[in-house]
Design a protein around this motif. Structure first.
Motif, PDB file in Angstrom:
ATOM      1  N   LYS A  70      54.264  16.567  67.363  1.00  7.77           N
ATOM      2  CA  LYS A  70      54.316  17.369  68.591  1.00  7.77           C
ATOM      3  C   LYS A  70      54.928  16.569  69.755  1.00  7.77           C
ATOM      4  N   ASP A  71      54.573  15.265  69.823  1.00  9.40           N
ATOM      5  CA  ASP A  71      55.151  14.396  70.866  1.00  9.40           C
ATOM      6  C   ASP A  71      56.652  14.309  70.740  1.00  9.40           C
ATOM      7  N   LYS A  72      57.099  14.136  69.486  1.00 10.15           N
ATOM      8  CA  LYS A  72      58.536  13.982  69.277  1.00 10.15           C
ATOM      9  C   LYS A  72      59.269  15.250  69.692  1.00 10.15           C
ATOM     10  N   LEU A  73      58.696  16.403  69.357  1.00 13.05           N
ATOM     11  CA  LEU A  73      59.304  17.668  69.799  1.00 13.05           C
ATOM     12  C   LEU A  73      59.358  17.721  71.319  1.00 13.05           C
ATOM     13  N   ALA A  74      58.224  17.340  71.947  1.00 10.93           N
ATOM     14  CA  ALA A  74      58.154  17.385  73.415  1.00 10.93           C
ATOM     15  C   ALA A  74      59.189  16.458  74.038  1.00 10.93           C
ATOM     16  N   ASN A  75      59.546  15.379  73.306  1.00 11.16           N
ATOM     17  CA  ASN A  75      60.549  14.456  73.831  1.00 11.16           C
ATOM     18  C   ASN A  75      61.976  14.855  73.456  1.00 11.16           C
ATOM     19  N   GLY A  76      62.128  16.062  72.971  1.00  8.67           N
ATOM     20  CA  GLY A  76      63.474  16.595  72.785  1.00  8.67           C
ATOM     21  C   GLY A  76      64.118  16.285  71.444  1.00  8.67           C
ATOM     22  N   ILE A  77      63.366  15.680  70.498  1.00 12.57           N
ATOM     23  CA  ILE A  77      63.955  15.409  69.185  1.00 12.57           C
ATOM     24  C   ILE A  77      64.024  16.726  68.400  1.00 12.57           C
ATOM     25  N   LYS A  78      65.197  16.979  67.825  1.00 10.49           N
ATOM     26  CA  LYS A  78      65.373  18.205  67.057  1.00 10.49           C
ATOM     27  C   LYS A  78      64.743  17.989  65.685  1.00 10.49           C
ATOM     28  N   PRO A  79      63.734  18.784  65.341  1.00  5.65           N
ATOM     29  CA  PRO A  79      62.976  18.452  64.135  1.00  5.65           C
ATOM     30  C   PRO A  79      63.708  18.817  62.851  1.00  5.65           C
ATOM     31  N   SER A  80      63.625  17.909  61.877  1.00  2.88           N
ATOM     32  CA  SER A  80      64.076  18.228  60.521  1.00  2.88           C
ATOM     33  C   SER A  80      62.812  18.440  59.692  1.00  2.88           C
ATOM     34  N   VAL A  81      63.000  18.969  58.485  1.00  5.78           N
ATOM     35  CA  VAL A  81      61.858  19.096  57.584  1.00  5.78           C
ATOM     36  C   VAL A  81      61.281  17.702  57.306  1.00  5.78           C
ATOM     37  N   GLY A  82      62.181  16.702  57.236  1.00  2.21           N
ATOM     38  CA  GLY A  82      61.734  15.325  57.000  1.00  2.21           C
ATOM     39  C   GLY A  82      60.792  14.840  58.091  1.00  2.21           C
ATOM     40  N   LEU A  83      61.121  15.155  59.329  1.00  4.23           N
ATOM     41  CA  LEU A  83      60.244  14.736  60.423  1.00  4.23           C
ATOM     42  C   LEU A  83      58.888  15.421  60.303  1.00  4.23           C
ATOM     43  N   PHE A  84      58.919  16.680  59.924  1.00  4.90           N
ATOM     44  CA  PHE A  84      57.673  17.441  59.783  1.00  4.90           C
ATOM     45  C   PHE A  84      56.783  16.872  58.671  1.00  4.90           C
ATOM     46  N   THR A  85      57.433  16.492  57.552  1.00  2.00           N
ATOM     47  CA  THR A  85      56.636  16.026  56.408  1.00  2.00           C
ATOM     48  C   THR A  85      56.427  14.498  56.413  1.00  2.00           C
ATOM     49  N   TYR A  86      56.845  13.875  57.471  1.00  2.00           N
ATOM     50  CA  TYR A  86      56.696  12.424  57.643  1.00  2.00           C
ATOM     51  C   TYR A  86      55.297  11.916  57.259  1.00  2.00           C
ATOM     52  N   PRO A  87      54.216  12.593  57.683  1.00  2.00           N
ATOM     53  CA  PRO A  87      52.886  12.073  57.329  1.00  2.00           C
ATOM     54  C   PRO A  87      52.602  12.079  55.822  1.00  2.00           C
ATOM     55  N   ILE A  88      53.304  12.911  55.066  1.00  2.00           N
ATOM     56  CA  ILE A  88      53.075  12.903  53.606  1.00  2.00           C
ATOM     57  C   ILE A  88      53.707  11.649  53.008  1.00  2.00           C
ATOM     58  N   LEU A  89      54.909  11.326  53.477  1.00  2.00           N
ATOM     59  CA  LEU A  89      55.554  10.091  53.016  1.00  2.00           C
ATOM     60  C   LEU A  89      54.688   8.892  53.390  1.00  2.00           C
ATOM     61  N   MET A  90      54.132   8.937  54.588  1.00  2.00           N
ATOM     62  CA  MET A  90      53.276   7.822  55.020  1.00  2.00           C
ATOM     63  C   MET A  90      52.009   7.738  54.169  1.00  2.00           C
ATOM     64  N   ALA A  91      51.457   8.875  53.812  1.00  2.00           N
ATOM     65  CA  ALA A  91      50.272   8.867  52.946  1.00  2.00           C
ATOM     66  C   ALA A  91      50.638   8.271  51.594  1.00  2.00           C
ATOM     67  N   ALA A  92      51.816   8.636  51.080  1.00  2.00           N
ATOM     68  CA  ALA A  92      52.254   8.092  49.791  1.00  2.00           C
ATOM     69  C   ALA A  92      52.414   6.576  49.877  1.00  2.00           C
TER      70      ALA A  92
END
Ligand code: ADP
Ligand code: TRP
Length: 340
Positions: free
Chosen positions: A123-145
């Motif tokens: 949500k912060d990244k969106l608020a800072n104007g970063i255009k979201p990709s699916v990768g950005l959205f699923t970032y926490p899954i990669l981090m969990a892995a």
């Protein structure tokens, strides 16, 4: 009493430390106090140690191949200069362990959309104007892995990453309740001092690469002076007594000065009057303190960067050891869910 101390018990008690940092720019003071310093300090504790450069994660924001490669070497040299020892830790590049992306997929299938939609950092990244990709959205899954792939038990991070680790706990629980005991539950660990868990930026919000308010660990000379000059002050005169807790410069000085010296400066600012230090004095002292703290590591970093082939070799050796573990965990997970 007959306290049993079986080898089995001591084995389960031995922690596996793991953490990563994205090579998304030059590492800053927040990365140092919140992450790198604790990572290096953890080497003194018994257990296994895995630390990595999260280049798959950085792809969500870095879109230039040469820049990514440069940042990876920069981060490796920074870690080694600051005391990371690749003999004692498995130190590697995330993308050298592709098993992590397979585990990411398996975890994705047990992760609800709602869990990801609640992520603060997204949500912060969106608020800072970063255009979201699916990768950005699923970032926490990669981090969990990343975390679950090594059976990690302790994940040393700054405060901003706590929610991501809680998500990794949730994903482990969901997967295990569906398929059996596969993943080990990790716990986050914050720096002992709260001010180090959340270092302010040069503008007062959290220091972050993405806010452009960060100070590079190895900044020096004029650029260092200029950066410290940006720390906000007000127009009160030096003679006016002030509550030191309201003076932002003290948040930075507290990171570098010992208690006696810090207490002395704070006392003089609180007392005010003739001879009380002005903001300019405090800034000069801060520049000196930063300089002295990082000068030896700065020199080592430069030497390390002179031999990029050696850096690459160290990362490759780390990757081999990391892959061994991640492959075993991937196999355990694939078997449990019927992929093999
Ligand atoms: P950034 O926010 O600049 O992109 P990262 O997300 O790459 O930094 O953070 C890498 C590590 O540094 C994480 O463990 C994170 O918690 C820690 N960290 C980042 N910023 C700070 C900060 N301002 N204070 C304390 N720790 C921080
Ligand atoms: N998301 C973390 C950050 O931005 C970096 C990271 C990726 C990480 N994978 C990790 C941290 C696993 C700890 C454990 O700082």
């Amino acid at each position: 009493s007959s306290d049993v101390c079986s080898s089995d018990l001591t084995e389960t008690a031995s922690p596996t430390f793991l953490s990563g940092i994205q090579p998304s720019g030059r590492p800053h003071l927040g990365n140092y106090f919140g992450a790198i310093r604790q990572h290096v300090a953890s080497l003194e504790e018994p257990g296994e140690h895995f630390f990595f450069i999260a280049d798959y994660h950085a792809l969500t924001t870095i879109h230039d191949a040469e820049e990514l490669r440069t940042n990876v070497r920069e981060l490796a040299a920074t870690y080694f200069a600051l005391g990371m020892d690749p003999e004692r830790a498995v130190f590697f590049r995330q993308s050298d362990v592709p098993e992590v992306t397979e585990i990411t997929w398996m975890l994705a299938t047990v992760t609800g959309m709602g869990l990801l939609e609640r992520a603060h950092s997204y949500k912060d990244k969106l608020a800072n104007g970063i255009k979201p990709s699916v990768g950005l959205f699923t970032y926490p899954i990669l981090m969990a892995a990343d975390i679950l792939a090594y059976d990690s038990t302790v994940v040393p991070v700054g405060k901003d990453q706590i929610q991501h680790i809680e998500m990794a706990q949730d994903m482990a629980t969901h997967f295990n309740s569906r398929f059996g005991e596969v993943f080990v539950r990790p716990e986050p660990r914050l720096p002992a001092r709260d001010d180090m868990a959340k270092v302010p930026g040069l503008d007062g919000q959290k220091m972050s690469k993405s806010y452009g308010n960060d100070l590079w660990i190895f900044e020096e000379g004029k650029k260092l002076k200029k950066a410290v000059g940006r720390i906000p002050t007000d127009s009160r005169a030096p003679e006016e007594p002030k509550d030191p807790d309201g003076v932002m410069l003290f948040e930075f000085l507290a990171l570098f000065l010992d208690d006696d010296e810090l207490g002395d400066w704070r006392g003089r600012v609180a007392a005010g009057g003739e001879g009380a230090p002005g903001y300019g004095h405090l800034k000069v002292r801060l520049v000196e303190a930063i300089d002295a703290h990082f000068a030896p590591a700065r020199a080592r970093r430069a030497e390390l960067l002179d031999d990029p082939a050696e850096l690459d070799r160290i990362l490759e050796r780390g990757a081999e050891r990391a892959r061994e573990r991640a492959t075993a965990v991937r196999d355990r997970a694939s078997k449990a869910c019927g992929l093999r």
